[in-house]
Structures are given as structure tokens and as C-alpha cells.
Design a protein around this motif. Sequence first.
Motif, PDB file in Angstrom:
ATOM      1  N   UNK A   1       3.862  17.370  52.504  1.00 33.65           N
ATOM      2  CA  UNK A   1       3.398  17.968  51.251  1.00 33.65           C
ATOM      3  C   UNK A   1       2.270  18.968  51.513  1.00 33.65           C
ATOM      4  N   UNK A   2       1.377  18.625  52.431  1.00 34.18           N
ATOM      5  CA  UNK A   2       0.272  19.518  52.776  1.00 34.18           C
ATOM      6  C   UNK A   2       0.812  20.813  53.376  1.00 34.18           C
TER       7      UNK A   2
ATOM      8  N   UNK B   1      13.559  18.861  55.383  1.00 32.53           N
ATOM      9  CA  UNK B   1      12.438  18.383  56.206  1.00 32.53           C
ATOM     10  C   UNK B   1      12.211  16.893  56.018  1.00 32.53           C
ATOM     11  N   UNK B   2      12.386  16.416  54.765  1.00 34.11           N
ATOM     12  CA  UNK B   2      12.215  14.983  54.492  1.00 34.11           C
ATOM     13  C   UNK B   2      13.240  14.158  55.259  1.00 34.11           C
ATOM     14  N   UNK B   3      14.459  14.675  55.352  1.00 30.26           N
ATOM     15  CA  UNK B   3      15.500  13.973  56.124  1.00 30.26           C
ATOM     16  C   UNK B   3      15.142  13.943  57.604  1.00 30.26           C
ATOM     17  N   UNK B   4      14.563  15.044  58.091  1.00 27.12           N
ATOM     18  CA  UNK B   4      14.164  15.086  59.499  1.00 27.12           C
ATOM     19  C   UNK B   4      13.035  14.091  59.779  1.00 27.12           C
ATOM     20  N   UNK B   5      12.156  13.892  58.765  1.00 28.22           N
ATOM     21  CA  UNK B   5      11.056  12.946  58.955  1.00 28.22           C
ATOM     22  C   UNK B   5      11.573  11.529  59.226  1.00 28.22           C
TER      23      UNK B   5
ATOM     24  N   UNK C   1      -5.601  14.234  52.567  1.00 28.88           N
ATOM     25  CA  UNK C   1      -4.433  13.974  53.407  1.00 28.88           C
ATOM     26  C   UNK C   1      -4.479  14.974  54.554  1.00 28.88           C
ATOM     27  N   UNK C   2      -4.371  14.505  55.765  1.00 29.90           N
ATOM     28  CA  UNK C   2      -4.465  15.378  56.939  1.00 29.90           C
ATOM     29  C   UNK C   2      -3.302  15.071  57.870  1.00 29.90           C
TER      30      UNK C   2
ATOM     31  N   UNK D   1       3.777  10.484  56.625  1.00 29.85           N
ATOM     32  CA  UNK D   1       4.575  11.660  56.989  1.00 29.85           C
ATOM     33  C   UNK D   1       4.896  12.488  55.752  1.00 29.85           C
ATOM     34  N   UNK D   2       5.117  11.804  54.634  1.00 26.33           N
ATOM     35  CA  UNK D   2       5.425  12.524  53.387  1.00 26.33           C
ATOM     36  C   UNK D   2       4.219  13.346  52.924  1.00 26.33           C
ATOM     37  N   UNK D   3       3.011  12.766  53.052  1.00 30.43           N
ATOM     38  CA  UNK D   3       1.800  13.472  52.635  1.00 30.43           C
ATOM     39  C   UNK D   3       1.558  14.696  53.508  1.00 30.43           C
TER      40      UNK D   3
END
Length: 232
Positions: free
Chosen positions: A211-212, A96-100, A231-232, A206-208
Motif C-alpha cells: 500500500x505504501x 502484486x498482491x498475488x505475488x506477495x 507503515x514501513x 506485506x500488504x501495508x
Amino acid sequence: MNDADVSKQIQQMVRFIRQEAEEKANEISVSAEEEFNIEKLQLVEAEKKKIRQEYERKEKQVDVRKKIEYSMQLNASRIKVLQAQDDLVCSMKEAASKDLLNVSHHHNHHIYKKLLQALIVQSLLRLKEPSVLLRCREDDVSLVEDVLDAAKEEYAEKAQVHAPEVIVDQIYLPPAPSHHNAHGPSCSGGVVLASRDGKIVCENTLDARLEVVFRKKLPENLGSDGGKSVAY
């Protein structure tokens, strides 16, 4: 009384004494045998009791060992399952981080600008402060400045307030992750807004947000920081 009669009486007396002695001896023998049998039975029962107690003790030991082994095997299985779940979550999170990164990539600037505006508006609605500090990546400064006025107007319309003062901080969020900085701090995009006194922080990177999402999907509570931070 002649000698013959005396001799006869003596013989009768001897027979009587002998008979009584034999009967007494028989009684003693029978009594001794009964006592021996009783004592032998008591000894046998005592030994049987010892054997039963020893057997029960060993049986309990075996039962305890079985329970301990079962518990250890169960714990080992749980650890394997948890490890597999953790590996899966880490794998999903990494993917997912790579997709971000694709979201904030230069060829998606039009989409990313809309996202930045939405994130800024959302953060302003959460803070509801007349003056805020905005922090973003250095590469995103121009994009943020392009959408900032529209974001303030949108917020003002939704919150029915005057447009707030938004100061873009000269201290930037970390850059996007790269092979050159694999172990250093990184940020995939987004913004962080804070009240001017720094007491309220809305981390809308986007990372936060990722994480949520993972925190909501996982059963364990990952904790929170010491200050009032959302974080929202």
C-alpha cells in the motif's frame, strides 16, 4: 378704373395667391418628405440595432453552449482517463498482491524467515521501545519465534541498546486470502508491532508495504488514520 382693369388686377391677385399657395404647399411637401425620410431612417436604424443586438445575444448563447459542450466532453474524457488509470492501478495492485502470497508460501520459508527478521528489526528501530507487542498470522508464529531472538540481537546492536522485550500476541492477524474467504479480512504476511500502551503502531505487513508503494506512486494523498500509526 373700368371693369376691365379691376378684373385684371383681381386675376393678378389670384395668380399671386395661387403661386404663394403652391410654393407653400411645395415647402410643406418637401418638409414633410424630409421628416418622413428622417423618421424612416431612424426606424430603420432602430430595427437594425435590434437585429444586431438579437444576433449578438444568440451568438453569445451559441458560444456559451459550445463552451459547455466542450467542458462536458473534456470532463467525460478526463473521467475515462481516470477510470482507465484506476482500473490499471487496481489490476497492478491485484497482481502484486498475488505475488506477495508467493513470498510467504510454504516452499519459500527460508526466504520468508529472513524477511520476517528484517521486518521485525525495522519495526523495532522505528518504535525504539524497551517492550513491544508483536502480532502476526497464526501460520507464521513458529517462523517468528525462530527468528525473534536474532532480530532482537540485531536491533540491540544497531540501536546500541539492550535487547527489548517482545511479546507475541495471542490475537493473530487475518489469514492469507483464499477462495473460501474471498470477502473477509486477509493478510499476505509480515508483522505488526506496537508499544505496550498501544499509542504507537508500526504496521509492517506485506500488504501495508504494498500500500505504501502504491501510495508513493500515485499523486493523490490517501489520508492517514487518527492515531500515530506508521507503515514501513
